[in-house]
Enzyme design. Structure first.
Site, PDB file in Angstrom:
ATOM      1  N   ASN A   1     -13.004  -3.109   2.520  1.00  0.00           N
ATOM      2  CA  ASN A   1     -13.894  -2.061   2.712  1.00  0.00           C
ATOM      3  C   ASN A   1     -14.884  -2.220   1.636  1.00  0.00           C
ATOM      4  OD1 ASN A   1     -12.697  -1.226   5.148  1.00  0.00           O
ATOM      5  ND2 ASN A   1     -11.011  -0.014   3.631  1.00  0.00           N
TER       6      ASN A   1
ATOM      7  N   HIS B   1     -10.244  -5.470  -3.178  1.00  0.00           N
ATOM      8  CA  HIS B   1      -8.783  -5.568  -2.635  1.00  0.00           C
ATOM      9  C   HIS B   1      -8.981  -6.010  -0.970  1.00  0.00           C
ATOM     10  CE1 HIS B   1      -9.952  -1.327  -2.291  1.00  0.00           C
ATOM     11  NE2 HIS B   1      -9.201  -1.370  -1.551  1.00  0.00           N
TER      12      HIS B   1
ATOM     13  N   HIS C   1      -6.852  -5.818   2.237  1.00  0.00           N
ATOM     14  CA  HIS C   1      -5.778  -5.092   3.275  1.00  0.00           C
ATOM     15  C   HIS C   1      -5.291  -6.551   3.776  1.00  0.00           C
ATOM     16  CE1 HIS C   1      -6.931  -0.982   2.431  1.00  0.00           C
ATOM     17  NE2 HIS C   1      -8.064  -1.285   1.994  1.00  0.00           N
TER      18      HIS C   1
ATOM     19  N   ASP D   1       0.791  -1.097  -0.039  1.00  0.00           N
ATOM     20  CA  ASP D   1       0.096  -0.195  -0.157  1.00  0.00           C
ATOM     21  C   ASP D   1       0.677   1.493   0.087  1.00  0.00           C
ATOM     22  OD1 ASP D   1      -3.161   0.669   1.095  1.00  0.00           O
ATOM     23  OD2 ASP D   1      -1.742   2.343   1.008  1.00  0.00           O
ATOM     24  N   ILE D   2       0.633   2.216  -0.796  1.00  0.00           N
ATOM     25  CA  ILE D   2       1.229   3.480  -0.775  1.00  0.00           C
ATOM     26  C   ILE D   2       1.237   4.273   0.296  1.00  0.00           C
ATOM     27  CG2 ILE D   2      -0.256   4.913  -1.916  1.00  0.00           C
ATOM     28  CD1 ILE D   2       1.406   5.586  -4.281  1.00  0.00           C
TER      29      ILE D   2
ATOM     30  N   GLY E   1     -15.233   3.587   3.952  1.00  0.00           N
ATOM     31  CA  GLY E   1     -14.071   4.225   3.426  1.00  0.00           C
ATOM     32  C   GLY E   1     -13.442   3.601   2.083  1.00  0.00           C
ATOM     33  N   GLN E   2     -14.172   2.893   1.557  1.00  0.00           N
ATOM     34  CA  GLN E   2     -13.783   2.387   0.159  1.00  0.00           C
ATOM     35  C   GLN E   2     -13.331   3.432  -0.678  1.00  0.00           C
ATOM     36  OE1 GLN E   2     -16.294  -0.475  -1.864  1.00  0.00           O
ATOM     37  NE2 GLN E   2     -14.244  -1.315  -3.469  1.00  0.00           N
TER      38      GLN E   2
HETATM   39  P1  5GP Z   1      -9.689   1.434   0.301  1.00  0.00           P
HETATM   40  O1  5GP Z   1      -9.843   2.743   1.161  1.00  0.00           O
HETATM   41  O2  5GP Z   1     -10.460   1.495  -0.942  1.00  0.00           O
HETATM   42  O3  5GP Z   1     -10.037   0.213   1.181  1.00  0.00           O
HETATM   43  O4  5GP Z   1      -8.071   0.958  -0.195  1.00  0.00           O
HETATM   44  C1  5GP Z   1      -7.530   1.584  -1.049  1.00  0.00           C
HETATM   45  C2  5GP Z   1      -5.914   1.796  -0.675  1.00  0.00           C
HETATM   46  O5  5GP Z   1      -5.142   1.787  -1.989  1.00  0.00           O
HETATM   47  C3  5GP Z   1      -5.627   2.603   0.171  1.00  0.00           C
HETATM   48  O6  5GP Z   1      -5.128   2.129   1.413  1.00  0.00           O
HETATM   49  C4  5GP Z   1      -4.715   3.696  -0.235  1.00  0.00           C
HETATM   50  O7  5GP Z   1      -3.392   4.190   0.255  1.00  0.00           O
HETATM   51  C5  5GP Z   1      -4.109   2.691  -1.617  1.00  0.00           C
HETATM   52  N1  5GP Z   1      -3.559   3.087  -2.613  1.00  0.00           N
HETATM   53  C6  5GP Z   1      -4.197   4.267  -3.126  1.00  0.00           C
HETATM   54  N2  5GP Z   1      -3.748   4.574  -4.567  1.00  0.00           N
HETATM   55  C7  5GP Z   1      -2.424   3.643  -4.500  1.00  0.00           C
HETATM   56  C8  5GP Z   1      -1.551   3.685  -5.582  1.00  0.00           C
HETATM   57  O8  5GP Z   1      -1.439   4.257  -6.498  1.00  0.00           O
HETATM   58  N3  5GP Z   1      -0.701   2.561  -5.103  1.00  0.00           N
HETATM   59  C9  5GP Z   1      -0.792   1.750  -4.129  1.00  0.00           C
HETATM   60  N4  5GP Z   1       0.211   0.896  -3.927  1.00  0.00           N
HETATM   61  N5  5GP Z   1      -1.874   1.801  -3.315  1.00  0.00           N
HETATM   62  C10 5GP Z   1      -2.513   2.931  -3.576  1.00  0.00           C
END
Ligand code: 5GP
Ligand code: ZN
Length: 113
Positions: free
Chosen positions: A86, A99, A101, A29-30, A92-93
């Site tokens: 999520n 995906h 985590h 994760d970034i 918070g998706q």
């Molecule tokens: P969500 O909030 O949808 O459950 O998780 C999305 C995740 O993707 C977040 O934890 C966010 O930090 C990660 N993310 C968003 N953009 C990028 C990206 O460009 N590269 C990577 N490696 N992770 C990303």
């Protein structure tokens, strides 16, 4: 535009890939929220848990097996780790490609934030 995680799958957007098999890709994760924070995605685009149908059962099973392998590979299995998916705005998706985590390397709290 398009889907960010499909673009990572197609190597159009760079990512630190830690695991890949026929069904799933895993990358760091970034913006990590734990010492280990890896995202595991199915190679088949499915936007969200609320879109799942019986036809996705194999995809989701393979996704969880990939997550378990990532956890093993990252050395998380002995102490334990958390898997999070999520779904939708309230959770918070932010990326609409399912995906998991994989979070570990610290003590998790409950209830989650
Ligand atoms: P969500 O909030 O949808 O459950 O998780 C999305 C995740 O993707 C977040 O934890 C966010 O930090 C990660 N993310 C968003 N953009 C990028 C990206 O460009 N590269 C990577 N490696 N992770 C990303
Ligand atoms: Zn996608």
């Amino acid at each position: 535009m398009g889907c960010l995680f499909c673009n990572i799958l197609e190597r159009k957007v760079p990512a630190t890939v830690v695991y890949e098999d026929d069904h799933a890709l895993a990358f760091r994760d970034i913006r990590p929220v734990a010492p280990t924070h890896v995202l595991v995605i199915p190679k088949k685009h499915v936007a969200a848990i609320h879109d799942l149908e019986p036809a996705h059962a194999e995809t989701m099973g393979n996704l969880l097996i990939a997550a378990r392998r990532v956890a093993d590979q990252e050395g998380l299995t002995k102490d334990g780790y958390r898997l999070v998916i999520n779904d939708g705005d309230a959770a918070g998706q932010t990326v609409h490609h399912i995906h998991v985590h994989v979070l570990g390397g610290r003590q998790m709290t409950w209830p989650p934030g």
